[in-house]
Design a protein around this motif. Structure first.
Motif, PDB file in Angstrom:
ATOM      1  N   GLU A  21      -2.220  30.053 124.336  1.00 19.90           N
ATOM      2  CA  GLU A  21      -0.915  29.455 124.634  1.00 19.90           C
ATOM      3  C   GLU A  21       0.151  29.973 123.676  1.00 19.90           C
ATOM      4  O   GLU A  21       1.291  30.223 124.079  1.00 19.90           O
ATOM      5  CB  GLU A  21      -1.018  27.936 124.528  1.00 19.90           C
ATOM      6  N   LEU A  22      -0.213  30.155 122.412  1.00 19.79           N
ATOM      7  CA  LEU A  22       0.747  30.688 121.442  1.00 19.79           C
ATOM      8  C   LEU A  22       1.123  32.123 121.785  1.00 19.79           C
ATOM      9  O   LEU A  22       2.277  32.531 121.639  1.00 19.79           O
ATOM     10  CB  LEU A  22       0.151  30.613 120.029  1.00 19.79           C
ATOM     11  N   GLN A  23       0.140  32.893 122.257  1.00 16.06           N
ATOM     12  CA  GLN A  23       0.433  34.273 122.679  1.00 16.06           C
ATOM     13  C   GLN A  23       1.413  34.290 123.844  1.00 16.06           C
ATOM     14  O   GLN A  23       2.341  35.107 123.894  1.00 16.06           O
ATOM     15  CB  GLN A  23      -0.869  34.968 123.074  1.00 16.06           C
ATOM     16  N   GLU A  24       1.244  33.354 124.787  1.00 20.25           N
ATOM     17  CA  GLU A  24       2.147  33.301 125.944  1.00 20.25           C
ATOM     18  C   GLU A  24       3.557  32.897 125.522  1.00 20.25           C
ATOM     19  O   GLU A  24       4.540  33.382 126.058  1.00 20.25           O
ATOM     20  CB  GLU A  24       1.609  32.310 126.964  1.00 20.25           C
ATOM     21  N   MET A  25       3.655  31.996 124.526  1.00 15.77           N
ATOM     22  CA  MET A  25       4.966  31.530 124.070  1.00 15.77           C
ATOM     23  C   MET A  25       5.709  32.615 123.298  1.00 15.77           C
ATOM     24  O   MET A  25       6.901  32.830 123.501  1.00 15.77           O
ATOM     25  CB  MET A  25       4.806  30.287 123.192  1.00 15.77           C
ATOM     26  N   LYS A  27       4.779  35.974 123.000  1.00 15.50           N
ATOM     27  CA  LYS A  27       4.613  37.348 123.494  1.00 15.50           C
ATOM     28  C   LYS A  27       4.041  38.272 122.413  1.00 15.50           C
ATOM     29  O   LYS A  27       4.222  39.496 122.457  1.00 15.50           O
ATOM     30  CB  LYS A  27       5.933  37.928 124.024  1.00 15.50           C
ATOM     31  N   ILE A  28       3.348  37.719 121.413  1.00 13.95           N
ATOM     32  CA  ILE A  28       2.678  38.494 120.365  1.00 13.95           C
ATOM     33  C   ILE A  28       1.202  38.559 120.723  1.00 13.95           C
ATOM     34  O   ILE A  28       0.597  37.547 121.088  1.00 13.95           O
ATOM     35  CB  ILE A  28       2.856  37.841 118.976  1.00 13.95           C
ATOM     36  N   GLN A  29       0.588  39.753 120.602  1.00 12.76           N
ATOM     37  CA  GLN A  29      -0.806  39.907 120.961  1.00 12.76           C
ATOM     38  C   GLN A  29      -1.686  38.971 120.137  1.00 12.76           C
ATOM     39  O   GLN A  29      -1.422  38.715 118.958  1.00 12.76           O
ATOM     40  CB  GLN A  29      -1.250  41.353 120.755  1.00 12.76           C
ATOM     41  N   LYS A  30      -2.745  38.478 120.789  1.00 15.73           N
ATOM     42  CA  LYS A  30      -3.616  37.492 120.158  1.00 15.73           C
ATOM     43  C   LYS A  30      -4.233  38.031 118.875  1.00 15.73           C
ATOM     44  O   LYS A  30      -4.379  37.295 117.890  1.00 15.73           O
ATOM     45  CB  LYS A  30      -4.692  37.084 121.159  1.00 15.73           C
ATOM     46  N   ARG A  31      -4.591  39.326 118.843  1.00 16.95           N
ATOM     47  CA  ARG A  31      -5.243  39.874 117.644  1.00 16.95           C
ATOM     48  C   ARG A  31      -4.290  39.890 116.454  1.00 16.95           C
ATOM     49  O   ARG A  31      -4.712  39.732 115.306  1.00 16.95           O
ATOM     50  CB  ARG A  31      -5.766  41.284 117.930  1.00 16.95           C
ATOM     51  N   TYR A  32      -2.971  40.023 116.721  1.00 17.03           N
ATOM     52  CA  TYR A  32      -2.011  39.968 115.621  1.00 17.03           C
ATOM     53  C   TYR A  32      -1.859  38.528 115.121  1.00 17.03           C
ATOM     54  O   TYR A  32      -1.680  38.297 113.916  1.00 17.03           O
ATOM     55  CB  TYR A  32      -0.664  40.506 116.074  1.00 17.03           C
ATOM     56  N   LEU A  33      -1.922  37.550 116.058  1.00  9.28           N
ATOM     57  CA  LEU A  33      -1.856  36.150 115.640  1.00  9.28           C
ATOM     58  C   LEU A  33      -3.048  35.786 114.767  1.00  9.28           C
ATOM     59  O   LEU A  33      -2.910  35.079 113.763  1.00  9.28           O
ATOM     60  CB  LEU A  33      -1.809  35.242 116.870  1.00  9.28           C
ATOM     61  N   ILE A  34      -4.246  36.290 115.138  1.00 13.23           N
ATOM     62  CA  ILE A  34      -5.431  36.045 114.309  1.00 13.23           C
ATOM     63  C   ILE A  34      -5.268  36.718 112.953  1.00 13.23           C
ATOM     64  O   ILE A  34      -5.622  36.153 111.906  1.00 13.23           O
ATOM     65  CB  ILE A  34      -6.692  36.555 115.036  1.00 13.23           C
ATOM     66  N   GLY A  35      -4.716  37.938 112.931  1.00  7.62           N
ATOM     67  CA  GLY A  35      -4.491  38.641 111.668  1.00  7.62           C
ATOM     68  C   GLY A  35      -3.549  37.876 110.753  1.00  7.62           C
ATOM     69  O   GLY A  35      -3.736  37.857 109.531  1.00  7.62           O
ATOM     70  N   ILE A  36      -2.519  37.230 111.324  1.00 10.13           N
ATOM     71  CA  ILE A  36      -1.591  36.432 110.508  1.00 10.13           C
ATOM     72  C   ILE A  36      -2.311  35.249 109.889  1.00 10.13           C
ATOM     73  O   ILE A  36      -2.147  34.944 108.711  1.00 10.13           O
ATOM     74  CB  ILE A  36      -0.403  35.972 111.367  1.00 10.13           C
ATOM     75  N   GLU A  37      -3.141  34.559 110.695  1.00  8.59           N
ATOM     76  CA  GLU A  37      -3.857  33.399 110.166  1.00  8.59           C
ATOM     77  C   GLU A  37      -4.868  33.815 109.097  1.00  8.59           C
ATOM     78  O   GLU A  37      -5.097  33.080 108.131  1.00  8.59           O
ATOM     79  CB  GLU A  37      -4.559  32.666 111.304  1.00  8.59           C
ATOM     80  N   GLU A  38      -5.501  34.975 109.252  1.00  9.01           N
ATOM     81  CA  GLU A  38      -6.507  35.420 108.294  1.00  9.01           C
ATOM     82  C   GLU A  38      -5.911  36.225 107.141  1.00  9.01           C
ATOM     83  O   GLU A  38      -6.632  36.603 106.215  1.00  9.01           O
ATOM     84  CB  GLU A  38      -7.557  36.261 109.023  1.00  9.01           C
ATOM     85  N   GLY A  39      -4.618  36.487 107.174  1.00 12.46           N
ATOM     86  CA  GLY A  39      -3.981  37.280 106.124  1.00 12.46           C
ATOM     87  C   GLY A  39      -4.334  38.753 106.212  1.00 12.46           C
ATOM     88  O   GLY A  39      -4.164  39.509 105.245  1.00 12.46           O
ATOM     89  N   ASN A  40      -4.783  39.205 107.383  1.00 10.65           N
ATOM     90  CA  ASN A  40      -5.158  40.601 107.580  1.00 10.65           C
ATOM     91  C   ASN A  40      -3.972  41.357 108.166  1.00 10.65           C
ATOM     92  O   ASN A  40      -3.851  41.524 109.372  1.00 10.65           O
ATOM     93  CB  ASN A  40      -6.368  40.678 108.514  1.00 10.65           C
ATOM     94  N   TYR A  41      -3.057  41.787 107.278  1.00 10.18           N
ATOM     95  CA  TYR A  41      -1.848  42.463 107.721  1.00 10.18           C
ATOM     96  C   TYR A  41      -2.068  43.957 107.989  1.00 10.18           C
ATOM     97  O   TYR A  41      -1.172  44.645 108.468  1.00 10.18           O
ATOM     98  CB  TYR A  41      -0.746  42.291 106.683  1.00 10.18           C
TER      99      TYR A  41
END
Length: 296
Positions: A21-25, A27-41
């Motif tokens: 749902e966050l990806q749809e809101m 428009k950021i790819q899901k893998r980048y959202l996971i990278g933000i949460e994990e600090g994997n820039y």
């Protein structure tokens, strides 16, 4: 996981919002959202996009991005000059601009002369057309006019006037006007009705009946992401509403419309100018998805 990623994830989970749902809101790819949460820039396209994605993530879950940048500046890349697209540096030098300007100045007199000639030709044509239209009509000779005039004696004219006089009120019933009670009353159209027919999770279906027209007005009292779209793939609006901002949509031509609101406590909604009560209490369901079906 960094402290910033932990804070963002907790805010998302408080809203019962999945990564899909966050990806749809955003428009950021899901893998980048996971990278933000994990600090994997390292998986990001660059530092510029890291900061931009974090800002969008924060706004979608109702956090202040500027406050996060200040509080967790040690976790966020500070320099993003290396990520500025190279196309921005491909600008013309002053010498190139000067050369093009000189060429334009050489052509300018010729363009002006051509424009004057064309304008003069158009003006002459318009004047000729106007003169043809304004030609006076052929006058009727006095003799013809005299023949066409009706000849009546004063006595005949008086009798004619007496015959055309309307009878006084109450003299006869033929010319009496119908009273308002005799007029047929027009049926009134039924009022618009909004019926909630289904609820599931944070999604509700509302049927709109007896609506000759259909409009939605969204006014933000804080900051919230909203989206309005139909089932044919057309999006009327998708973005963040700032404090005091209002968006109005005329959806009369649609048969089915979706409205998604990220923070319902911060958004007032009206349907056809009337206040709309959310199917779920905003304090219980902050993020709501509303499906409107128009019964015309």
């Amino acid at each position: 996981m960094t402290e910033l990623g932990k804070r963002l994830r907790e805010a998302r989970e408080e809203k019962n919002m999945s990564l899909d749902e966050l990806q749809e809101m955003t428009k950021i790819q899901k893998r980048y959202l996971i990278g933000i949460e994990e600090g994997n820039y390292a998986i990001m396209p660059g530092n510029f996009y890291v900061r931009a994605f974090i800002r969008q993530y924060a706004e979608a879950v109702g956090l202040d991005p500027d406050e996060l940048f200040e509080q967790y500046k040690q976790d966020i890349p500070q320099s993003y000059q290396d990520d500025i697209p190279q196309t921005l540096s491909r600008v013309k030098t002053r010498q190139q601009l000067s050369a093009e300007g000189a060429k334009w100045l050489d052509w300018l007199p010729k363009v002006i002369v051509a424009a004057v000639v064309i304008g003069a030709a158009v003006l002459v044509w318009v004047l000729l057309q106007r003169g043809a239209v304004n030609e006076p009509p052929t006058k009727t000779s006095p003799k013809t006019a005299e023949v066409e005039k009706p000849k009546h004696s004063p006595l005949e004219q008086a009798e004619k006037q007496e015959q055309t006089k309307e009878p006084k009120n109450g003299a006869g019933g033929e010319n009496e006007q119908p009273t308002p009670a005799d007029k047929e009353e027009k049926p009134t159209s039924p009022a618009m009705a909004l019926n909630v027919t289904e609820k599931s999770g944070n999604t509700a279906t509302i049927e709109v009946e007896n609506a000759g027209s259909f409009s939605i007005e969204l006014t933000s009292k804080g900051a919230s992401w909203v989206a309005v779209y139909n089932t044919k793939g057309h999006t009327f609006y998708s973005g963040n509403l700032t404090n005091g901002q209002t968006k109005t949509f005329d959806l009369s031509a649609e048969s089915e419309v979706w409205v998604r609101i990220g923070r319902t406590p911060d958004v007032d909604m009206k349907v056809n100018g009337q206040p709309f009560a959310y199917p779920f209490a905003p304090q219980d369901k902050v993020f709501q998805k509303l499906r409107f079906i128009l019964k015309k």
